[in-house]
Design a protein around this motif. Structure first.
Motif, PDB file in Angstrom:
ATOM      1  N   UNK A 136       0.847  -1.193   0.000  1.00 50.69           N
ATOM      2  CA  UNK A 136       0.000   0.000   0.000  1.00 50.69           C
ATOM      3  C   UNK A 136       0.882   1.242   0.000  1.00 50.69           C
ATOM      4  N   UNK A 137       0.542   2.193  -0.854  1.00 49.56           N
ATOM      5  CA  UNK A 137       1.327   3.417  -0.937  1.00 49.56           C
ATOM      6  C   UNK A 137       1.098   4.290   0.289  1.00 49.56           C
ATOM      7  N   UNK A 138       2.041   5.220   0.498  1.00 53.50           N
ATOM      8  CA  UNK A 138       1.901   6.164   1.601  1.00 53.50           C
ATOM      9  C   UNK A 138       0.677   7.039   1.414  1.00 53.50           C
ATOM     10  N   UNK A 139       0.357   7.353   0.156  1.00 51.93           N
ATOM     11  CA  UNK A 139      -0.811   8.201  -0.116  1.00 51.93           C
ATOM     12  C   UNK A 139      -2.099   7.512   0.331  1.00 51.93           C
ATOM     13  N   UNK A 140      -2.271   6.244  -0.055  1.00 48.02           N
ATOM     14  CA  UNK A 140      -3.495   5.540   0.315  1.00 48.02           C
ATOM     15  C   UNK A 140      -3.567   5.345   1.825  1.00 48.02           C
ATOM     16  N   UNK A 141      -2.440   5.037   2.450  1.00 48.38           N
ATOM     17  CA  UNK A 141      -2.444   4.872   3.899  1.00 48.38           C
ATOM     18  C   UNK A 141      -2.791   6.176   4.606  1.00 48.38           C
ATOM     19  N   UNK A 142      -2.341   7.294   4.076  1.00 51.52           N
ATOM     20  CA  UNK A 142      -2.639   8.576   4.702  1.00 51.52           C
ATOM     21  C   UNK A 142      -4.131   8.888   4.629  1.00 51.52           C
ATOM     22  N   UNK A 143      -4.773   8.532   3.512  1.00 54.19           N
ATOM     23  CA  UNK A 143      -6.221   8.736   3.398  1.00 54.19           C
ATOM     24  C   UNK A 143      -6.972   7.850   4.394  1.00 54.19           C
ATOM     25  N   UNK A 144      -6.547   6.622   4.540  1.00 56.74           N
ATOM     26  CA  UNK A 144      -7.189   5.721   5.494  1.00 56.74           C
ATOM     27  C   UNK A 144      -7.017   6.251   6.921  1.00 56.74           C
ATOM     28  N   UNK A 145      -5.820   6.722   7.233  1.00 61.93           N
ATOM     29  CA  UNK A 145      -5.565   7.276   8.568  1.00 61.93           C
ATOM     30  C   UNK A 145      -6.451   8.489   8.827  1.00 61.93           C
ATOM     31  N   UNK A 146      -6.604   9.342   7.832  1.00 58.19           N
ATOM     32  CA  UNK A 146      -7.442  10.528   7.992  1.00 58.19           C
ATOM     33  C   UNK A 146      -8.906  10.144   8.158  1.00 58.19           C
ATOM     34  N   UNK A 147      -9.344   9.143   7.422  1.00 61.25           N
ATOM     35  CA  UNK A 147     -10.726   8.678   7.559  1.00 61.25           C
ATOM     36  C   UNK A 147     -10.998   8.179   8.967  1.00 61.25           C
ATOM     37  N   UNK A 148     -10.036   7.470   9.541  1.00 64.06           N
ATOM     38  CA  UNK A 148     -10.206   6.945  10.892  1.00 64.06           C
ATOM     39  C   UNK A 148     -10.301   8.063  11.931  1.00 64.06           C
ATOM     40  N   UNK A 149      -9.718   9.204  11.619  1.00 63.75           N
ATOM     41  CA  UNK A 149      -9.801  10.351  12.517  1.00 63.75           C
ATOM     42  C   UNK A 149     -11.087  11.149  12.323  1.00 63.75           C
ATOM     43  N   UNK A 150     -11.615  11.157  11.097  1.00 67.95           N
ATOM     44  CA  UNK A 150     -12.699  12.078  10.761  1.00 67.95           C
ATOM     45  C   UNK A 150     -14.085  11.439  10.689  1.00 67.95           C
ATOM     46  N   UNK A 151     -14.153  10.190  10.275  1.00 66.66           N
ATOM     47  CA  UNK A 151     -15.448   9.546  10.063  1.00 66.66           C
ATOM     48  C   UNK A 151     -15.898   8.801  11.316  1.00 66.66           C
ATOM     49  N   UNK A 152     -17.210   8.814  11.549  1.00 67.33           N
ATOM     50  CA  UNK A 152     -17.760   8.060  12.674  1.00 67.33           C
ATOM     51  C   UNK A 152     -17.504   6.568  12.459  1.00 67.33           C
ATOM     52  N   UNK A 153     -17.115   5.860  13.480  1.00 63.09           N
ATOM     53  CA  UNK A 153     -16.702   4.462  13.344  1.00 63.09           C
ATOM     54  C   UNK A 153     -17.909   3.527  13.373  1.00 63.09           C
ATOM     55  N   UNK A 154     -18.726   3.591  12.343  1.00 55.65           N
ATOM     56  CA  UNK A 154     -19.868   2.688  12.225  1.00 55.65           C
ATOM     57  C   UNK A 154     -19.634   1.604  11.179  1.00 55.65           C
ATOM     58  N   UNK A 155     -18.477   1.598  10.551  1.00 52.16           N
ATOM     59  CA  UNK A 155     -18.114   0.558   9.592  1.00 52.16           C
ATOM     60  C   UNK A 155     -16.714   0.043   9.895  1.00 52.16           C
ATOM     61  N   UNK A 156     -16.527  -1.252   9.756  1.00 48.86           N
ATOM     62  CA  UNK A 156     -15.187  -1.844   9.745  1.00 48.86           C
ATOM     63  C   UNK A 156     -14.787  -1.981   8.280  1.00 48.86           C
ATOM     64  N   UNK A 157     -14.131  -0.957   7.772  1.00 48.80           N
ATOM     65  CA  UNK A 157     -13.856  -0.895   6.338  1.00 48.80           C
ATOM     66  C   UNK A 157     -12.638  -1.740   5.961  1.00 48.80           C
ATOM     67  N   UNK A 158     -12.668  -2.260   4.722  1.00 46.84           N
ATOM     68  CA  UNK A 158     -11.501  -2.924   4.176  1.00 46.84           C
ATOM     69  C   UNK A 158     -10.423  -1.872   3.897  1.00 46.84           C
ATOM     70  N   UNK A 159      -9.184  -2.300   3.967  1.00 48.98           N
ATOM     71  CA  UNK A 159      -8.058  -1.360   3.864  1.00 48.98           C
ATOM     72  C   UNK A 159      -7.738  -1.050   2.405  1.00 48.98           C
ATOM     73  N   UNK A 160      -8.639  -0.321   1.780  1.00 56.38           N
ATOM     74  CA  UNK A 160      -8.458   0.068   0.387  1.00 56.38           C
ATOM     75  C   UNK A 160      -9.228   1.362   0.144  1.00 56.38           C
ATOM     76  N   UNK A 161      -8.693   2.207  -0.711  1.00 63.83           N
ATOM     77  CA  UNK A 161      -9.380   3.426  -1.138  1.00 63.83           C
ATOM     78  C   UNK A 161      -9.608   3.313  -2.640  1.00 63.83           C
ATOM     79  N   UNK A 162     -10.851   3.111  -3.038  1.00 62.61           N
ATOM     80  CA  UNK A 162     -11.148   3.003  -4.459  1.00 62.61           C
ATOM     81  C   UNK A 162     -11.197   4.394  -5.085  1.00 62.61           C
TER      82      UNK A 162
END
Length: 404
Positions: A1-27
């Protein structure tokens, strides 16, 4: 996984309400029946946004219709008429054989409207407000309070009690269990024509016809939830059409707009003329020109591109290949479903298999903890089924090997 995709996932975990256990991918984009993540990795999509993207990705005719409407007008509100809503309602009437349409923003909102329709219909008959609705165990109808109230899985409801009252539960395909719940207060019987989240259980023809006869005899409304199983997914435009009956009220969403958030509840003239009236129900966004332009184009393209014929052809092939998986692996107990709404039932949880498939470029989803659900775009071909089966076999074999 690229640093860019990981950074988006990290930001989502900070910003979005945790009502989904999302797969580790940004389409990032889609093409035909494939998705691509931010790193450019290609995935064969057998989820279609949970039975939404029936026409696949980058359908130029569909995209063009939306772009054209955006340049004209996106929203006006329901205080005024707009041409796309009128045209979309006319097309829905044609494909359902029903008479009145109310546009919503989602499937859950369509369920809410159907519940209100049933209660108002009964109220106008006798002036009582204690009417009951019979729903099915193991069903799923949405996350709003009314939809949760008729969802037959206590796990979804327990933290949000009390629900709306006067809901009774019976078992799909068990007519005696329905009769055991019928009282003089029963105003509606509501169920999915094919239970989706509850395990991919199609309603039987005998059950459907008996419910229809019961509703006719007692003036009870038959409400069918076609949010996931409708819009061609089972090989008919709506799954109930294979049984030679018609509901009094039907809900639809998901593939109705193929990605644009839109749903509807549809009813016969008998119900429409004796239920909801001015002031009883409303929506700010429902039926806006953009959403209804999507509905119009989707219905047109289903016809122009022979979607139903493809579902029947490829659906039969998918069944055959999935049955082969059942025969090959002892951990796979059975296959259930219709058309391109299929499920494989395992004797264990399937999360590891789905994650392995994702890593190999195949997008799958579960229905409950032990069922893999297959709801691909309705334009898939047999070669896509073959590619999916090859990856699935590898993932099951690897999981089995680690358990030994």
């Amino acid at each position: 996984m690229s640093a860019e995709m990981q950074s988006y996932i990290d930001e989502a975990e900070k910003a979005l309400l945790h009502t989904y256990n999302r797969y580790q991918v940004v389409f990032d984009r889609g093409e035909d029946v494939y998705l691509y993540d931010l790193d450019g990795k290609k995935y064969l999509d057998f989820v279609a946004g949970i039975a939404v993207f029936a026409l696949g990705y980058r359908n130029e005719a569909y995209n063009g219709a939306l772009k054209s409407q955006i340049d004209k007008i996106i929203h006006t509100s329901n205080y005024y008429y707009n041409v796309p809503a009128i045209e979309a309602a006319k097309k829905i009437k044609k494909i359902t054989g029903m008479d009145r349409v109310f546009f919503t923003n989602s499937g859950a909102e369509a369920i809410e409207g159907a519940i209100k329709t049933a209660r108002k219909y009964a109220y106008l008959k006798d002036g009582r407000t204690d009417h009951e609705i019979i729903a099915m165990n193991h069903s799923f109808h949405g996350r709003t309070m009314g939809a949760l109230s008729v969802t037959g899985n206590p796990h979804y409801r327990e933290a949000f009690e009390p629900m709306i009252g006067n809901i009774r539960f019976a078992d799909l395909n068990d007519f005696d269990s329905v009769m055991a719940q019928v009282t003089d207060k029963t105003c509606a019987i509501l169920f999915e024509t094919v239970q989706g989240e509850g395990g991919i259980y199609p309603a039987s023809e005998d059950f459907m016809k008996k419910i229809r006869a019961l509703c006719d005899e007692r003036d009870i409304l038959m409400i069918l939830d076609e949010i996931q199983c409708g819009m061609g997914r089972t090989g008919h435009m709506f799954a109930w059409q294979r049984y030679g009956i018609r509901p009094d009220v039907m809900t639809t969403a998901k593939a109705l707009g193929c990605g644009v958030p839109v749903g509807a509840f549809v009813m016969t003239e008998k119900v429409g003329g004796a239920s909801l009236a001015a002031g009883d129900h409303g929506t700010t966004y429902g039926g806006n020109p953009l959403a209804c332009a999507a509905v119009c184009k989707v219905i047109d393209l289903f016809d122009e591109q022979g979607v139903l014929a493809n579902v029947n052809k490829v659906g039969a092939y998918l069944e055959k290949r999935l049955d082969g998986i059942v025969e090959e692996f002892a951990c796979v107990q059975t296959r259930r479903g219709a058309g391109l709404l299929q499920g494989l039932v395992f004797d264990r949880q399937v999360g590891d298999i789905i994650t392995r498939a994702m890593n190999k470029g195949l997008v799958l989803i579960n229905a409950g903890t032990n069922i893999i659900r297959f709801v691909p775009p309705l334009i898939i071909k047999e070669k896509h089924v073959d590619d999916m089966i090859e990856i699935l076999r590898e993932c099951i074999a690897q999981t089995e090997g680690e358990r030994q």
